[in-house]
Design a protein around this motif. Structure first.
Motif, short mmCIF file in Angstrom:
data_model
loop_
_atom_site.label_atom_id
_atom_site.label_comp_id
_atom_site.label_asym_id
_atom_site.label_seq_id
_atom_site.Cartn_x
_atom_site.Cartn_y
_atom_site.Cartn_z
N MET A 63 14.93 38.84 31.16
CA MET A 63 15.81 39.36 30.10
C MET A 63 15.11 40.50 29.40
O MET A 63 13.98 40.38 28.95
N MET A 64 15.82 41.63 29.27
CA MET A 64 15.31 42.74 28.47
C MET A 64 15.84 42.59 27.04
O MET A 64 16.66 41.72 26.75
N SER A 65 15.35 43.42 26.15
CA SER A 65 15.87 43.53 24.77
C SER A 65 15.70 42.26 23.96
O SER A 65 16.45 42.01 23.02
N ILE A 66 14.73 41.42 24.33
CA ILE A 66 14.48 40.22 23.53
C ILE A 66 13.36 40.49 22.52
O ILE A 66 13.58 40.39 21.32
N GLY A 67 12.19 40.89 22.99
CA GLY A 67 11.08 41.15 22.08
C GLY A 67 10.41 39.87 21.62
O GLY A 67 10.91 38.77 21.85
N PHE A 79 20.57 36.83 18.97
CA PHE A 79 20.49 35.37 19.15
C PHE A 79 19.95 34.71 17.88
O PHE A 79 20.49 33.70 17.42
N ASP A 80 18.88 35.28 17.33
CA ASP A 80 18.33 34.71 16.09
C ASP A 80 19.37 34.71 14.98
O ASP A 80 19.57 33.70 14.30
N ASP A 81 20.04 35.84 14.80
CA ASP A 81 21.02 35.95 13.72
C ASP A 81 22.16 34.96 13.87
O ASP A 81 22.72 34.47 12.90
N MET A 82 22.52 34.70 15.12
CA MET A 82 23.65 33.79 15.37
C MET A 82 23.21 32.33 15.37
O MET A 82 24.03 31.43 15.54
N GLY A 83 21.91 32.08 15.24
CA GLY A 83 21.44 30.69 15.27
C GLY A 83 21.39 30.12 16.68
O GLY A 83 21.49 28.91 16.87
N VAL A 84 21.27 31.00 17.66
CA VAL A 84 21.12 30.53 19.05
C VAL A 84 19.62 30.52 19.34
O VAL A 84 18.99 31.56 19.51
N ASP A 85 19.05 29.32 19.33
CA ASP A 85 17.60 29.18 19.34
C ASP A 85 17.11 28.89 20.75
O ASP A 85 17.13 27.75 21.21
N ILE A 86 16.68 29.93 21.43
CA ILE A 86 16.30 29.80 22.84
C ILE A 86 14.77 29.72 22.96
O ILE A 86 14.05 30.42 22.25
N ASP A 87 14.34 28.85 23.84
CA ASP A 87 12.90 28.66 24.06
C ASP A 87 12.43 29.74 25.05
O ASP A 87 12.38 29.52 26.25
N TRP A 88 12.09 30.92 24.52
CA TRP A 88 11.74 32.06 25.37
C TRP A 88 10.32 31.94 25.90
O TRP A 88 9.40 31.64 25.15
N LEU A 89 10.15 32.23 27.16
CA LEU A 89 8.82 32.33 27.77
C LEU A 89 8.59 33.78 28.15
O LEU A 89 9.47 34.42 28.72
N ILE A 220 12.12 34.89 29.75
CA ILE A 220 13.09 33.99 30.40
C ILE A 220 13.19 32.72 29.56
O ILE A 220 12.23 32.33 28.89
N PRO A 221 14.36 32.07 29.58
CA PRO A 221 14.48 30.79 28.87
C PRO A 221 13.78 29.68 29.67
O PRO A 221 13.84 29.68 30.90
N ARG A 222 13.13 28.77 28.96
CA ARG A 222 12.38 27.72 29.64
C ARG A 222 13.27 26.89 30.58
O ARG A 222 12.89 26.59 31.69
N GLY A 484 23.35 43.95 33.75
CA GLY A 484 22.19 43.24 33.21
C GLY A 484 22.63 42.21 32.19
O GLY A 484 23.67 42.34 31.56
N MET A 485 21.79 41.16 32.07
CA MET A 485 22.17 40.10 31.14
C MET A 485 21.97 40.53 29.68
O MET A 485 22.73 40.12 28.81
N GLY A 486 20.96 41.36 29.42
CA GLY A 486 20.80 41.89 28.07
C GLY A 486 21.99 42.77 27.70
O GLY A 486 22.67 42.53 26.69
N PRO A 487 22.29 43.78 28.53
CA PRO A 487 23.46 44.61 28.25
C PRO A 487 24.77 43.83 28.19
O PRO A 487 25.70 44.23 27.49
N ALA A 488 24.86 42.69 28.90
CA ALA A 488 26.09 41.88 28.82
C ALA A 488 26.33 41.46 27.38
O ALA A 488 27.46 41.49 26.88
N VAL A 489 25.24 41.07 26.71
CA VAL A 489 25.36 40.66 25.31
C VAL A 489 25.84 41.85 24.47
O VAL A 489 26.75 41.72 23.63
N THR A 490 25.26 43.01 24.72
CA THR A 490 25.64 44.21 23.97
C THR A 490 27.10 44.59 24.25
O THR A 490 27.84 44.95 23.33
N ASN A 491 27.51 44.49 25.49
CA ASN A 491 28.90 44.78 25.83
C ASN A 491 29.87 43.83 25.13
O ASN A 491 30.93 44.24 24.67
N GLY A 492 29.49 42.57 25.06
CA GLY A 492 30.35 41.59 24.38
C GLY A 492 30.44 41.87 22.89
O GLY A 492 31.52 41.80 22.29
N ARG A 493 29.31 42.23 22.30
CA ARG A 493 29.30 42.53 20.86
C ARG A 493 30.15 43.76 20.57
O ARG A 493 30.83 43.85 19.55
#
Lengths: 509, 395
Positions: A63-67, A79-89, A220-222, A484-493
């Motif tokens: 995943m790009m654009s996570i940081g 994700f943080d703002d929306m309260g979607v708490d993903i266990d990023w690795l 990536i999510p765990r 891309g999965m990152g851009p998918a989020v941006t496209n949806g927003r």
């Protein structure tokens, strides 16, 4: 029996990353949202499956654009703002490039990356860093301009690099740096994530790609991409969104040029003020709009004037040895007989042999991805749809196995291990697999090709003119930010923002 | 910053926009429904399709073969030998689905005319009303809906050895019948030895049809466990010793049969110690007696709980016996739920538990990790141990 409310503010067709992002953003603004998803779980290709008791990632490489937690990029922040708490690795490296005569592992961080390229191709540090810095400057501009549009003179003043490179292909801009071929080869591998050879790829897209991935690394999510998709869906439901699975939408209902609802395959007519649709415009404008004559000729010309980008072919192997035992050293490896992206792009038009291959060994970013003593290894090529369009149902299994065998043999030779001696599970994903599970037009996961005729800057400038049916928005890889999965989020927003903006505008009127 | 010169550089954004508009202007105005990749996906996986029974015949003394065609006789979806199909049976107000391994061959589903699939079903010993229905009531001309080509129990050339020993018990012969027919037809290529355990020769299913197919590539060894004086073949159970006798240096074992046989064969195969990748069990099937599994809370076994079923904004409350899966409770109440393997693996019946507790059959928990975290279950292997509230898709 009544399964749906009489009316929703917004119906979202498709519960993958783009649709769920739109739903989250709308729910966050108090809108009443219904999501209809054709499969029985969320995420589209951002999913996982279980074979022989082992969970397997279906599609996500990184995943790009996570940081990082301290420095979130836009998708991570959303994700943080929306309260979607993903266990990023964190993925440990940017990539390993395996090109004839070059075997180099490169790590994120612009200077680190430039230093590692310099170690492989001495004397290139300054130029490589200059390329990356230029990319980063353009990336910053793109991020700012997507939030604060401004006039052209203002743009030239504040965003000079962005303005001046917008009209050029990646190749045209890279040529001005006069880099040795080997250094260019080490800068090239990520091209496949945006899916067009450098002769056609807008430099703007290349910039965003490089600055984001090389500048900040990837994650990536765990618990596989299903963790991400499911947590988005769960959060959306907690915020009041109604999500219904196994619902195919057949028609988008339009009256007086305005969308007002949908009809599902089981015959439910459901009404809403707005519809956000993840299906391709090709499919929507040729078969989903009711009445069909509500589709203007301009819409048809638009979809006919665009080129479909890449689909995907993956062989996912669960191997009965650890990565270490098999000599697999890096999470992400790009293999090419050549890094000539234009030649690679041409080759992807056919049915193989494919020689630009991306391999992921999940255990190297997520040690617990599979049981001890095993590893998960995916071999992926991302063909253009053209070749696969010619395969019939009767030929399909033969072609699928031939291509899979070719990819496994290619990697066996590289690793010096016959992978076929270690296969615990073998899953072959094809463009048809994508089409089956997601309904994506021709199994095309990348949307429309990023080219100089279909440039992101032009997409932004003509977005309003290309809006053909009122209160109907699109979200997915076929939209402005592309694949891309990152851009998918941006496209949806972006789709959700368009809805919210129209709501606000119409409330004023 | 300079690429080609100031004026040219600053004009870039306008240039790409003009190029875009020109491309659209020159494009065809005719709608093109051009989704051949989607069409292939739909040909392989059309979902449930209409089927008509065109033949019913005995498959030995204790089983029946039923042939299905499309009403127009056209090609059926392709599938892999060993896969199963799901058939919906109308039962009063309700529809009950069952998975059956396809006993006919894939090539027969692709014949130009009268393409067909067949299932072979044993008469049950009192516990399977659908089995009895097929063995007594199904007639030529009956119509059903079915989904063809489900499951992972098939030969994968990129994974499996060239020499396969199939261990079959009872009606577990059916997936191997499909493989045997496809091998005989020359469209599937591996050496197959079927060790087929039955109690008596009367119990052997599909014997005549399969024995005709024997060749260099296909060996069928009948093994009888009962006391039959005139039997000249192998006797006893499918022991490690017997399995070893028919194995090559590199053998893949496929196992399909009743649950007791799975338990027995796990032990026998452990003695031979083949690599894990060489052993492939068909799904476990619905547990015959869930209370027999470790961890089952015995104190609830006679209870009937309230099951609240949410579909969209609609809710029903139905009774659910502690010893029957959520799927069975739904089917008894006439509420449709999509099912596939009914063994916890395929996930077709993925269901969210909103409240209450369920017991998951430990033999067959094929869930994703994140699904476990959020209370999703596969309803075919989830048993209520309290009042439960679930959300299922609207069918």
């Amino acid at each position: 029996m009544k399964f749906y409310k009489d009316h929703y503010d917004v119906i979202v067709i498709g519960g993958a990353l783009a649709g769920l992002s739109a739903a989250l953003m709308l729910a966050d603004k108090g809108k009443d949202v219904l999501v209809l998803e054709r499969h029985n779980l969320p995420g589209g290709i951002a999913t996982s499956f279980v074979r022989g008791g082992i969970e397997i990632e279906a599609a996500l490489h990184e995943m790009m654009s996570i940081g990082s937690r301290d420095h979130r990029l836009k998708v991570g922040k959303f994700f943080d703002d929306m309260g979607v708490d993903i266990d990023w690795l964190k993925v440990p490296e940017a990539y390993h490039a395996a090109i004839p005569g070059l075997e180099v592992t490169l790590h994120p961080g612009l200077e680190t990356f430039a230093r590692e390229v310099d170690a492989a191709v001495p004397g290139t540090y300054d130029k490589v860093l200059a390329v990356l810095n230029l990319c980063h400057t353009v990336f910053d501009s793109v991020n700012e301009l997507s939030i604060h549009p401004m006039s052209k003179p203002q743009m030239l003043l504040k965003h000079e690099a962005f303005v001046k490179t917008a009209g050029y292909s990646t190749q045209e801009v890279l040529d001005t740096f006069d880099l040795p071929q080997k250094a260019l080869d080490l800068l090239a591998p990520y091209w496949i994530y945006v899916g067009t050879g450098f002769r056609e790829l807008p430099f703007t897209i290349f910039s965003v790609l490089m600055a984001d991935y090389i500048g900040y690394g990837s994650y990536i999510p765990r618990k596989f991409s299903h963790e991400m998709s499911l947590k988005m869906a769960e959060r959306a439901e907690a915020m009041g969104v109604q999500i219904e699975y196994r619902q195919h939408v057949d028609k988008i209902l339009v009256r007086d040029g305005t969308a007002y609802g949908v009809r599902t395959a089981r015959g439910d007519e459901i009404y809403a003020d707005y519809v956000i649709c993840s299906a391709y415009p090709n499919k929507v404008y040729t078969s989903m709009i009711e009445p069909a004559d509500a589709v203007p000729v301009k819409a048809i010309k638009m979809v006919n004037g665009r080129r479909l980008s890449l689909t995907a072919f993956s062989v996912i192997l669960i191997l009965d040895k650890s990565a270490e035992e098999l000599g697999i050293k890096d999470y992400s490896v790009f293999h090419g007989d050549t890094m000539d992206t234009n030649a690679c792009y041409d080759e992807l038009k056919g049915l193989g042999p494919y020689r630009y291959i991306t391999c992921i060994c999940h255990n190297l970013a997520n040690p617990d991805a599979t049981p001890e003593g095993t590893c998960s290894y995916s071999i992926t090529t991302l063909p253009r749809v053209d070749g696969w369009k010619t395969v019939s149902a009767d030929e399909y299994d033969r072609v699928k196995h031939e291509v899979a065998k070719q990819l496994i043999d290619y990697m066996s030779e590289y690793l010096g291990v016959n992978l076929l001696d270690h296969v615990l599970e073998c899953v072959i994903e094809t463009p048809m697999t994508v089409a089956h599970y997601t309904g994506m037009w021709n199994g095309c996961i990348y949307g429309y090709a990023h080219t100089m005729e279909d440039h992101i800057v032009a997409r932004l400038q003509t977005a309003e003119e290309e809006h053909f049916i009122d209160h109907l928005e699109f979200s997915g890889a076929h939209q402005i930010s592309g694949d891309g999965m990152g851009p998918a989020v941006t496209n949806g927003r972006k789709a959700a923002k368009n809805v919210l903006d129209t709501m606000a505008k119409e409330a004023k009127e | 910053m300079k690429v080609k010169g100031f004026l040219k550089d600053v004009g870039g954004a306008s240039r790409v926009t003009k190029a875009r508009l020109a491309a659209f202007e020159n494009a065809s105005p005719l709608p093109v429904m051009d989704d051949p990749i989607g069409n292939v996906a739909r040909e392989w996986h059309p979902g449930k399709i209409d089927l008509v029974v065109t033949d019913v015949r005995p498959a030995g003394k204790t089983a029946t073969t039923v042939r299905f065609e499309r009403p127009d006789g056209k090609k059926l979806p392709p599938f892999y030998a060993g896969q199963f199909m799901v058939i919906d049976f109308p039962m009063g107000e309700s529809l009950i689905s069952r998975p059956y391994s396809i006993s006919s061959a894939p090539y027969q589903a692709r014949l130009a005319e009268h393409a067909f699939v067949e299932i072979t079903v044993r008469r049950s010993k009192g516990d399977g009303f659908i089995c009895d229905y097929i063995n007594g009531s199904v007639e030529v001309g009956d119509r059903f809906r079915g989904m063809i080509g489900c499951g992972q129990f098939y030969y994968e050339p990129l994974r499996d050895a060239k020499h396969v020993v199939a261990l079959a018990g009872g009606v577990g012969i059916t997936p191997f019948a499909s493989m045997a027919r496809e091998i005989a037809h020359g469209t599937l290529d591996f050496d197959l030895t079927i060790l087929y355990g039955s109690v008596s020769s009367d119990d052997i299913t599909l014997k005549d049809e399969l024995d005709q197919l024997k060749s260099d590539k296909l060996h069928i060894v009948h093994v009888l466990s009962g006391d039959e004086p005139n039997w000249n073949g192998e006797r006893g159970f499918l022991t490690a010793e017997l399995i070893q006798k028919y194995s090559a240096d590199d053998t893949t074992y496929f196992i399909c049969g009743p649950q007791v046989m799975y338990r027995f064969l796990r032990g026998e195969l452990a003695k031979l110690n083949p690599p894990q990748r060489r052993v492939r069990f068909e799904v476990f099937g619905q547990a015959k007696d869930i209370t027999a599994f470790e961890g089952y809370p015995q104190e609830v076994k006679d209870k009937v709980f309230n099951l609240t079923v949410v579909r969209g904004i609609h809710e029903d409350v139905i009774p659910a016996k502690a010893t029957e899966s959520l799927v069975v409770a739904l089917e008894r109440a006439g509420i449709r739920i999509e099912t596939g393997c009914r063994s916890g693996e395929c996930g077709f019946c993925r269901t969210k538990v909103l409240a209450g507790d369920v017991f998951i059959c430990p033999e067959s928990d094929g869930r994703r990790a994140a699904d476990r975290d959020f209370g999703y279950v596969h309803a075919c292997t989830a048993y209520p141990v309290s009042d439960v509230k679930i959300k299922i898709p609207i069918e």
